[in-house]
Design a protein around this motif. Structure first.
Motif, PDB file in Angstrom:
ATOM      1  N   UNK A 225     -32.867  32.184 -26.254  1.00 52.51           N
ATOM      2  CA  UNK A 225     -31.847  31.130 -26.223  1.00 52.51           C
ATOM      3  C   UNK A 225     -31.477  30.676 -27.640  1.00 52.51           C
ATOM      4  N   UNK A 226     -32.472  30.650 -28.532  1.00 55.56           N
ATOM      5  CA  UNK A 226     -32.168  30.279 -29.916  1.00 55.56           C
ATOM      6  C   UNK A 226     -31.197  31.285 -30.517  1.00 55.56           C
ATOM      7  N   UNK A 227     -31.431  32.571 -30.249  1.00 50.21           N
ATOM      8  CA  UNK A 227     -30.549  33.599 -30.779  1.00 50.21           C
ATOM      9  C   UNK A 227     -29.190  33.582 -30.130  1.00 50.21           C
ATOM     10  N   UNK A 233     -23.722  27.595 -30.795  1.00 52.61           N
ATOM     11  CA  UNK A 233     -23.398  26.192 -31.119  1.00 52.61           C
ATOM     12  C   UNK A 233     -22.916  26.095 -32.562  1.00 52.61           C
ATOM     13  N   UNK A 234     -23.669  26.711 -33.473  1.00 55.67           N
ATOM     14  CA  UNK A 234     -23.297  26.644 -34.885  1.00 55.67           C
ATOM     15  C   UNK A 234     -21.919  27.270 -35.106  1.00 55.67           C
ATOM     16  N   UNK A 333     -28.898  23.918 -33.990  1.00 52.19           N
ATOM     17  CA  UNK A 333     -27.621  24.617 -33.852  1.00 52.19           C
ATOM     18  C   UNK A 333     -26.448  23.705 -34.183  1.00 52.19           C
ATOM     19  N   UNK A 334     -26.431  22.512 -33.590  1.00 56.87           N
ATOM     20  CA  UNK A 334     -25.320  21.579 -33.814  1.00 56.87           C
ATOM     21  C   UNK A 334     -25.320  21.091 -35.260  1.00 56.87           C
ATOM     22  N   UNK A 335     -26.508  20.800 -35.781  1.00 60.58           N
ATOM     23  CA  UNK A 335     -26.604  20.291 -37.156  1.00 60.58           C
ATOM     24  C   UNK A 335     -25.994  21.285 -38.135  1.00 60.58           C
ATOM     25  N   UNK A 336     -26.384  22.553 -38.003  1.00 56.97           N
ATOM     26  CA  UNK A 336     -25.865  23.560 -38.924  1.00 56.97           C
ATOM     27  C   UNK A 336     -24.362  23.758 -38.759  1.00 56.97           C
ATOM     28  N   UNK A 354     -29.298  28.762 -38.605  1.00 57.10           N
ATOM     29  CA  UNK A 354     -29.581  28.028 -37.366  1.00 57.10           C
ATOM     30  C   UNK A 354     -30.585  28.811 -36.532  1.00 57.10           C
ATOM     31  N   UNK A 355     -30.392  30.114 -36.424  1.00 57.43           N
ATOM     32  CA  UNK A 355     -31.285  30.925 -35.593  1.00 57.43           C
ATOM     33  C   UNK A 355     -32.689  30.952 -36.199  1.00 57.43           C
TER      34      UNK A 355
END
Lengths: 378, 259
Positions: A225-227, A233-234, A333-336, A354-355
């Motif tokens: 999910x991170x990938x 998101x980023x 994700x959103x921050x980046x 982000x990833x």
């Protein structure tokens, strides 16, 4: 490349009281080659120098420049230029580049390597500290925005939430299912070959059961999910930043945190536990299948052993990590995305970052969970 | 051999281009004389950029022939096409500079790739090109991101001029520049045209540029080059789009300023 006969050529003819330099062919950047080097090598001339450029067929600014700089250098070295002959248009071009002569900007001097290394390390540290501080501030603002959304649910963007649930949850199901199934297979296969040696084949159920439920299911899902979603998101928020959509939102009185970040965070916090449940099921299924094929443990046998040996707390320990990991992934994700600067390069960099950051934080959090749960002897 | 007039820089016959079954150009003819500054105008979606990309070989036409310097590039093989391309320079809209290279490195790219010159000479030729496009020498060590839009365009032009092309394509060179910067850029093009005899093919919406420097203007409409003429003649044209373009408030204002 032009043919050899079209290349620039240069010829020196010794005179009684000096030297004649004759040049011809194409004196253009791509055809200069050897002639440029030959002109460079030409040493100071004793006596007078004649330059005959009459047989140059074509001259461009690069060729004109080389002739100018060679003439200038020879003059500085004490050669007496008697005359220079060239076609009028070539003569004009040489005079043109002469008029445009500017000193070359000096290259900055490279620092001593030790200083350079220390300098870079220092900057990098300062950058990490600054970034962490800003990220911490972002965490606080997101928590506030979430709190506000929970007090006033009508402010929540329900459509966006549903959309992100679909994107991050529903659409991730096939890949998560497939990967966890395969990992279940691999675990059982590896376990089987070891446990068989002790005649303890049935313990493969314990092995697969505990490791999938407690660690592998959630960790693998979080990494996928991170990938998949963290980077999405980023990229999505970052490209909005690039097109000044975020600024437009602010001027229209919309809070990007409320509009973009909150729905994504909530969607992922809801989606990841569901995906983890799916991963647990598929992992166990894969393990069961492999045990049956490899060790001849029939499914009902395996289930019996599973019920008896694997405590339900392992499942809950896996599940309780899911929302925490989801929050970390969505936050990073959103921050980046919001930190993307106004060029496409920074979008790419931030997405990669982000990833990497999300996976790193997930693993750190997982380690923290292990320590805490160990201390609680769970 | 110098008595023979040079072939036209660009000669297009019966060009047809299409995207997704949508015809962009049909039976388009165009001739650009060596040594002229040609302005290319047309409404949005008339395929100004597509035409430029097709001339540059970035786009394959369906039918028709394109001759650059008298060489049929539609029939040319890759090596021939590359040889022709080396005689062209292109300034893309935002300069299209390589973001990871400094200004000097950007300008040196074609020199290092296609010419074998002593490194010191390359540095000096880069300095020369910077001077030619009116940039200060201290810009050389900067990265494109540190430059203003107008400076990026000048660097883009310097890179396009690196190998002394005979024909330079400009895609909206004055778009996004302030009026002073735009006028200065116009003068730069005019000067390069006069001093080095460069041919310019310039897509533009800038009525002031058209008036100030273009020898002729080609109007793209109805999938072809509607007409190509000096601007004074275009004003007498009766096609509704041309009347609107040059007779509208902005067109009249630019004319008034030029007169």
């Amino acid at each position: 490349m032009p043919g050899m006969n079209e290349m620039a050529w240069i010829d020196t003819v010794p005179l009684a009281d000096g030297l004649r330099l004759a040049a011809g062919g194409l004196w253009t950047a791509t055809a200069l080659g050897e002639a440029a080097a030959a002109l460079e090598r030409l040493g100071p001339v004793r006596g007078r120098l004649e330059i005959d450029l009459d047989r140059i067929e074509r001259l461009d600014t690069a060729g004109a420049w080389l002739i100018h700089r060679a003439t200038r250098r020879l003059a500085a070295e004490g050669t007496r230029l008697d005359w220079r002959r060239a076609r009028p248009d070539h003569q004009a071009l040489i005079e043109l580049v002469q008029g445009l002569e500017r000193p070359v900007a000096p290259r900055p001097k490279p620092r001593a390597w030790l200083i350079a290394v220390l300098n870079r390390a220092g900057w990098a540290t300062a950058k990490i500290l600054r970034e962490s501080r800003i990220q911490l501030g972002f965490l606080g603002r997101v928590v506030l925005a979430l709190a506000r959304a929970s007090i006033q649910p009508h402010r929540l963007r329900w459509t966006a939430l549903a959309f992100h649930l679909e994107q991050t949850g529903l659409n991730a199901m096939p890949i998560v299912a497939l990967i966890s199934f395969l990992i279940g297979v691999v675990l059982a296969y590896q376990g089987a070959s070891q446990l068989q040696q002790f005649g303890a084949s049935i313990f493969v159920v314990d092995l697969v059961g505990v490791s999938v439920l407690r660690e592998i299911g959630i960790l693998l899902t979080a990494i996928v999910v991170a990938g998949r979603s963290g980077s999405a998101f980023t990229a999505a928020i970052g490209s909005m930043k690039l097109r000044e959509e975020i600024d437009a939102m602010r001027t229209l009185g919309l809070d990007p945190l409320q509009v973009l970040v909150v729905p994504r965070v909530i969607a992922l916090v809801l989606a990841l536990p569901a995906l983890t449940f799916l991963a647990d099921c598929m992992g166990l299924l894969g393990g069961m299948l492999m045990s049956w094929i490899e060790l001849g443990i029939r499914p009902f046998q395996a289930m019996e052993r599973f019920q008896a040996a694997v405590d339900i707390r392992h499942f809950w320990i896996g599940m309780i990590k899911a929302p925490v990991f989801a929050f970390l992934i969505a936050l990073v994700g959103c921050f980046n995305g919001l930190r993307v600067k106004s060029n496409a390069e920074s979008l790419g960099k931030r997405t990669t970052r982000a990833v990497v950051e999300a996976i790193f934080l997930v693993i750190v959090a997982d380690a923290a969970f292990s320590i805490i749960l160990q201390a609680l002897s769970l | 051999m110098s008595a023979r007039p040079p072939p036209p820089a660009i000669s297009v016959r019966g060009l047809r281009t299409a995207f997704d079954r949508q015809l962009i150009h049909d039976r388009l003819d165009l001739e650009v004389r060596a040594g002229e500054i040609l302005g290319v105008v047309g409404g949005s979606g008339t395929g100004k950029s597509v035409l430029m990309r097709t001339l540059l070989g970035l786009n394959r036409p369906y039918a028709g022939s394109i001759r650059l310097f008298g060489i049929d590039v539609t029939a040319a093989d890759d090596a021939m096409r590359r040889a022709v391309n080396r005689r062209l320079g292109v300034l893309f809209q935002d300069g299209a500079l390589f973001g990871s290279l400094t200004v000097a490195e950007n300008i040196a790219v074609p020199l290092r790739e296609h010419a074998r010159l002593p490194p010191a000479a390359v540095e000096e030729i880069v300095a020369l090109k910077l001077a030619m496009v009116g940039l200060p020498q201290d810009a050389a060590r900067k990265l494109p991101a540190e430059l203003s839009g107008g400076m990026r365009k000048r660097v883009g032009l310097a890179r396009a001029l690196a190998l002394d092309p005979e024909l330079v394509f400009l895609d909206e060179p004055t778009a996004g520049l302030d009026p002073i910067g735009a006028a200065a850029f116009d003068q730069l093009i005019l000067e390069l045209n006069r001093r080095l005899g460069l041919t310019f093919y310039m897509i533009t919406h800038d009525l002031d540029s058209l008036h100030a420097i273009c020898h002729r203007v080609a109007v793209l409409a109805e999938k072809r080059v509607l007409t190509i003429a000096p601007i004074a003649e275009l004003r007498r044209h009766d096609h509704p789009w041309i009347v609107e373009y040059f007779g509208g408030p902005r067109g009249r204002a630019a004319l008034g300023g030029a007169a």
